[in-house]
Design an enzyme around this catalytic site. Structure first.
Site, short mmCIF file in Angstrom:
data_model
loop_
_atom_site.label_atom_id
_atom_site.label_comp_id
_atom_site.label_asym_id
_atom_site.label_seq_id
_atom_site.Cartn_x
_atom_site.Cartn_y
_atom_site.Cartn_z
N HIS A 20 0.84 -1.20 0.00
CA HIS A 20 0.00 0.00 0.00
C HIS A 20 0.87 1.25 0.00
O HIS A 20 0.54 2.26 -0.63
CB HIS A 20 -0.91 0.00 1.24
CG HIS A 20 -1.90 -1.11 1.23
ND1 HIS A 20 -3.26 -0.91 1.14
CD2 HIS A 20 -1.74 -2.46 1.27
CE1 HIS A 20 -3.89 -2.08 1.12
NE2 HIS A 20 -2.99 -3.04 1.21
N ASP A 123 -6.05 5.53 2.37
CA ASP A 123 -6.17 4.13 1.99
C ASP A 123 -7.56 3.57 2.35
O ASP A 123 -8.17 3.96 3.35
CB ASP A 123 -5.10 3.33 2.73
CG ASP A 123 -4.92 1.94 2.15
OD1 ASP A 123 -3.96 1.77 1.37
OD2 ASP A 123 -5.73 1.04 2.47
O1 UPG Z 1 11.22 -8.53 -2.56
C1 UPG Z 1 10.37 -7.70 -2.90
C2 UPG Z 1 9.00 -7.90 -2.69
C3 UPG Z 1 8.11 -6.94 -3.11
N1 UPG Z 1 8.58 -5.80 -3.70
C4 UPG Z 1 7.61 -4.75 -4.08
O2 UPG Z 1 6.60 -4.69 -3.11
C5 UPG Z 1 5.33 -4.47 -3.70
C6 UPG Z 1 4.43 -5.63 -3.29
O3 UPG Z 1 3.10 -5.32 -3.61
P1 UPG Z 1 2.07 -6.42 -4.11
O4 UPG Z 1 2.61 -7.15 -5.24
O5 UPG Z 1 0.78 -5.73 -4.36
O6 UPG Z 1 1.97 -7.47 -2.95
P2 UPG Z 1 1.64 -7.36 -1.36
O7 UPG Z 1 2.77 -6.81 -0.68
O8 UPG Z 1 1.21 -8.72 -0.98
O9 UPG Z 1 0.37 -6.36 -1.35
C7 UPG Z 1 -0.82 -6.26 -0.61
O10 UPG Z 1 -1.44 -5.08 -1.13
C8 UPG Z 1 -1.81 -5.13 -2.50
C9 UPG Z 1 -2.41 -3.79 -2.88
O11 UPG Z 1 -3.57 -3.52 -2.16
C10 UPG Z 1 -2.80 -6.27 -2.75
O12 UPG Z 1 -3.11 -6.36 -4.12
C11 UPG Z 1 -2.19 -7.58 -2.24
O13 UPG Z 1 -3.11 -8.64 -2.41
C12 UPG Z 1 -1.81 -7.43 -0.78
O14 UPG Z 1 -1.26 -8.63 -0.28
C13 UPG Z 1 5.57 -4.42 -5.21
O15 UPG Z 1 5.65 -3.07 -5.61
C14 UPG Z 1 6.93 -5.08 -5.40
O16 UPG Z 1 7.67 -4.56 -6.48
C15 UPG Z 1 9.91 -5.60 -3.92
O17 UPG Z 1 10.32 -4.57 -4.47
N2 UPG Z 1 10.78 -6.56 -3.51
#
Ligand code: UPG
Length: 490
Positions: A20, A123
């Site tokens: 988020h 949010d």
């Molecule tokens: O090693 C890592 C892991 C993640 N990321 C970044 O972290 C973010 C992760 O976001 P997302 O892919 O949306 O996963 P979650 O962290 O699981 O996000 C939560 O929030 C999102 C937006 O609301 C929802 O769609 C998901 O289901 C919810 O789990 C992205 O920008 C990735 O590029 C990194 O840069 N490096």
């Protein structure tokens, strides 16, 4: 801005989770680049991450600031210092984390009184922010970090409750009204929809509040673009009846030179030297490497990590695999001799990867993703087909969008929504999913389709692109709204 008064001042208030915060920071920067005074509100322990993410934002640094309010960890029953969902020691603490976010209303309103912003972009997880905005007579806009498809799907499921009409948890039901003839099973629904234990009921209540607050809000900003989900954007406005602006993909705005991208900071410090990682990828052929990452909160069991390792090895493909474990942990999940055998073929990143840099490298040929919306969009923007492996939250809906609507990925075959540890996927399914995307005609067709979407994503944020125009419309509307308020004061 209209030039007659101070710039429009907007509070951006992201939920404390990387999935988020990352898009919300991109959004605050985007608004600042348009002359808005952007204030990001967060808690003390999340501030350093945000400071780092905005420090390279040289041209507009006067337009962007951070304000903090204290996070009531102890009052809510959380361990001290637990100010981000990725720090909760186990999913059992999730209700306490959400309790803490409810307690933020009072300090947030004190900050509103002090700073007097003109608009709040908060949010979805802060439903109370709509009441706060109303108290101060300003608009509250909801920021949804997810797809329009999943928003529409969950509204239709809520309204028609089709899961109540099937005779077993594995029988497919059609999501009524939703364009695209999408079918799901009870097992793929979040527990808050189908279960009645206290935790699930608690989340069901929170989501009811989110829906009500959204209906009373000024509208919804979505990190998406019209060419990707236009049908669902229209459905959301016309059928669900909620005003929305798609201004994404947020990760594509404000991009810099490659070197600046390497020194910039997304979410957390990468656990690998970025230059080394890119150099490693440079030695690989185009479309030859599989990237696997499951977001910021998925917590697979050892047995699952082992299945992934064995499946990957069997696929014969080169890979970069992000494992959310600390370097110093004992790694019983690692098959014996795995890393020695994979030397030069595979990289395991323990901790945090520089994801956007990796997926955008031409060597990446497939992205095995949990379908968090940011990762899904980042895969789209990079033009990389996906193997979908949903785990929790709204990820099963996003999987349907990727595999059945956009047809740019194949499901690995997860059967069940299972919270952050995920449902078990066998090694053969990992191998098969990777091969389907990396080899043969089916993979080629998906790659072609996703490359077109990647081009459309870039066009959407360029001058006169769909997201560019929607952002301008929103800014104009907010400026006139504010002018009305100023005139009323006179
Ligand atoms: O090693 C890592 C892991 C993640 N990321 C970044 O972290 C973010 C992760 O976001 P997302 O892919 O949306 O996963 P979650 O962290 O699981 O996000 C939560 O929030 C999102 C937006 O609301 C929802 O769609 C998901 O289901 C919810 O789990 C992205 O920008 C990735 O590029 C990194 O840069 N490096």
């Amino acid at each position: 801005m209209d030039g007659q008064c101070n710039p429009l001042h907007i509070f951006f208030f992201p939920f404390m989770g990387q999935g988020h915060m990352i898009p919300a920071i991109d959004m605050a920067k985007l608004f600042a680049s348009k002359g808005v005074q952007s204030t990001i509100v967060t808690t003390p322990l999340n501030k350093p991450t945000i400071s780092k993410a905005i420090e390279n934002f040289k041209n507009h640094s006067n337009n962007i600031h951070i304000q903090t309010i204290n996070f009531p960890t102890v009052e809510a029953g959380l361990p001290e210092g637990c100010e981000n969902v990725d720090l909760i020691p186990s999913p059992l603490y999730a209700p306490a984390f959400f309790k803490a976010t409810r307690l933020l209303q009072e300090p947030f309103e004190e900050l509103l009184l002090q700073q007097q912003p003109h608009v709040i972009v908060a949010d979805m997880f802060f439903p109370w922010a709509t009441h706060s905005a109303a108290k101060f007579g300003i608009p509250r806009i909801v920021f949804h970090g997810t797809s329009l498809f999943s928003l529409c799907a969950s509204q239709c499921v809520k309204k028609h409750e089709p899961y109540k009409k099937v005779s077993s948890d594995t029988e497919l039901f059609l999501i009524p009204d939703l364009p695209g003839d999408i079918k799901m099973t009870v097992l793929q629904m979040p527990s808050r929809v189908t279960k009645h234990d206290p935790v699930s009921e608690g989340f069901a209540k929170l989501f009811r509040e989110i829906r009500e607050s959204e209906e009373k809000s000024y509208g919804v900003i979505v990190n998406s673009f019209y060419e990707l989900e236009g049908v669902y954007a229209d459905f959301y406005s016309e059928v669900v009846g909620l005003k929305n602006w798609q201004i994404g993909p947020l990760s594509v705005h404000n991009r810099h030179s490659k070197e600046e991208e390497i020194t910039s900071y997304r979410g957390k410090e990468a656990s690998i030297d970025k230059h080394e990682c890119l150099k490693w990828l440079d030695t690989k052929e185009i479309n030859s490497v599989v990237y696997l990452c499951f977001g910021s909160t998925t917590n697979f069991l050892d047995s699952q990590l082992r299945e992934i390792a064995i499946g990957l090895e069997a696929s014969g493909k080169d890979f970069i695999w992000v494992v959310r474990r600390k370097k110093e942990e004992v790694e019983e999940w690692l098959p014996e001799g795995f890393e020695e055998r994979m030397e030069g073929k595979g990289l395991i990143i323990r901790g945090w990867s520089p994801q956007t840099l990796i997926v955008e490298h031409e060597a990446i040929g497939a992205f095995v993703t949990h379908c968090g919306w940011n990762s899904t969009l980042e895969g789209v923007c990079a033009g990389v087909p996906m193997v979908t492996w949903p785990v929790a939250a709204e990820q099963f809906y996003n999987e349907k969008l990727v595999t059945e609507v956009l047809k740019i990925g194949v499901p690995v075959g997860v059967k069940k929504w299972a919270g952050l540890v995920g449902d078990k996927v066998e090694r053969d399914a990992v191998e098969k999913g990777v091969r389907r995307v990396m080899e043969g005609e089916e993979g080629k067709e998906m790659r072609k389709r996703v490359k077109v979407l990647a081009q459309n994503a870039k066009k959407a944020v360029e001058e006169d692109g769909s997201s560019y125009l929607q952002l301008n419309d929103l800014l104009e509307e907010l400026s006139s709204f504010r002018k009305l308020l100023v005139d009323d004061d006179i």
